[in-house]
Design an enzyme around this catalytic site. Structure first.
Site, PDB file in Angstrom:
ATOM      1  N   GLY A  10      33.812  32.726  57.661  1.00 19.50           N
ATOM      2  CA  GLY A  10      34.136  34.194  56.681  1.00 19.50           C
ATOM      3  C   GLY A  10      32.749  34.788  57.460  1.00 19.50           C
ATOM      4  N   ARG A  89      43.413  40.569  42.341  1.00 23.99           N
ATOM      5  CA  ARG A  89      43.124  39.613  43.717  1.00 23.99           C
ATOM      6  C   ARG A  89      44.716  38.434  44.051  1.00 23.99           C
ATOM      7  NH1 ARG A  89      40.230  38.861  38.921  1.00 23.99           N
ATOM      8  NH2 ARG A  89      37.901  39.167  39.305  1.00 23.99           N
ATOM      9  N   HIS A 176      40.889  32.251  37.729  1.00 21.76           N
ATOM     10  CA  HIS A 176      39.894  33.599  37.628  1.00 21.76           C
ATOM     11  C   HIS A 176      40.281  34.154  38.120  1.00 21.76           C
ATOM     12  CE1 HIS A 176      36.469  35.955  39.662  1.00 21.76           C
ATOM     13  NE2 HIS A 176      37.254  36.179  40.645  1.00 21.76           N
TER      14      HIS A 176
END
Ligand code: A3D
Length: 320
Positions: A10, A89, A176
């Site tokens: 990435g 997310r 998270h």
């Protein structure tokens, strides 16, 4: 001795920043991989051209071929899509799960000895899926989130107390996401726990609660400001801290999404916990004791992560 090889899977906002930081810190030679033709090659060349001024020695290259990551010592994975305003997310799960499959297989086939740090969201579920697809040992695959979440917490606390952030330590547990658990009892200013800072009159409980909430919302605050993507400078810096701990066998005690089997009452899952990172990867998970309230917050974070892992199994039957 040859320089270590660092593969960045990435080459977007975080990938490019990772490459720049790794080069400046001379952590090794860097290969940027991305499906977007020209992006990794362009960023690699641009960063290489900053070398003479900055004075670093590192080979930089960009590629669309997994063969070029062969033998990497560290792979940092940011492949996938970030969120935009209004997205959680978790909204990224379906699309990024497919990306984890191709990345996991690429790492399995070409860099099976690497220490792998996943950053792609939703983090805890993606690092679990990446481990499953790659088949690497659990201690060599982890996720970056806790270092970033605790850095945000430390930054806000240092501003509140008007002290150097170097003297502020912070402790963040759990997944998270909105359910992350910043532990004030284990967070300190030069060793003084935050509840004692309240008793000493340095801040109020209300202000501390607001800082804890701002930490939980730290990613969304930046998404709201940037509008076109999510945070990338601090996420990249956090992952580099973890990569450096591995490459230099520093035995750093860092919170990260690690595989926990036995500690903290968990049976075989990835979630944010304090760990020791050294040459063996995740060498230890700290089995800390929590109060009743902390345990309840941690449990709800763990079940949110488990829900996302179950959703992954529903989408890709090879994971079930
Ligand atoms: P972005 O700048 O869009 O970069 C992602 C890159 O991935 C792009 O260059 C794409 O071309 C590339 N890509 C897409 N699919 C593939 C594939 N199959 N193989 C290889 N490359 C591919 O995003 P970003 O760098 O800002 O963020 C990357 C990820 O990190 C996102 O999922 C974010 O949500 C996540 N993120 C996590 C944190 C944590 O603290 C865990 C913080 C910030 C961002």
């Amino acid at each position: 001795m040859a320089r270590p090889k660092i593969a960045l899977i990435g080459a977007g906002q975080i990938g490019g920043t990772l490459a720049h930081l790794a080069a400046i810190k001379e952590l090794g030679d860097i290969v940027l991989f991305d499906i977007s033709e020209g992006t990794p090659e362009g960023k690699a060349l641009d960063i290489a051209e900053s070398g003479p001024s900055e004075g670093f020695d590192a080979k930089m290259s960009g590629t669309q071929s997994y063969e070029d990551i062969a033998g990497a010592d560290v792979c940092i994975v940011t492949a996938g899509v970030p969120r935009k305003p209004g997205m959680s997310r978790d909204d990224l799960l379906g699309i990024n799960l497919k990306v984890m499959k191709s990345v996991g297989e690429g790492i399995r086939d070409h860099a099976p000895n690497a220490f792998v740090i996943c950053i792609t969201n939703p983090l805890d579920a993606m690092v679990w899926a990446l481990r499953e697809f790659s088949g690497l040992p659990h201690e060599k695959v982890c996720g970056m989130a806790g270092v970033l979440d605790s850095a945000r917490f430390r930054h806000f606390l240092a501003e509140e107390f008007q002290v150097s952030m170097r003297d502020v330590t912070a402790f963040v547990l759990g997944g998270h996401g909105d359910t992350m658990v910043p532990l004030t009892r284990y967070s300190t200013v030069a060793g003084i726990p935050l509840p004692d800072m309240v008793k000493m009159g340095w801040t109020t409980q209300e202000k501390l609660d607001a800082i804890v909430q701002r930490t939980r919302d730290g990613g969304a605050e930046i998404v709201g400001l940037l509008k076109t993507g999510s945070a990338f400078y601090a996420p990249a810096t956090s992952a580099i801290e973890m990569a450096e701990a591995f490459l230099k066998d520093q035995k750093r005690v860092l919170p990260c999404a690690a595989y926990v089997d036995g500690a903290l009452g968990l049976k075989g899952m990835y979630v944010g916990v304090p760990t020791v990172i050294g040459a063996g990867g995740i060498e230890k998970v700290l089995d800390i004791k929590m109060t009743k309230d902390e345990q309840a917050m941690f449990d709800s974070s763990v079940s949110a992560v488990q829900g996302l892992v179950d959703a992954c199994k529903g989408i890709d039957s090879s994971l079930a």
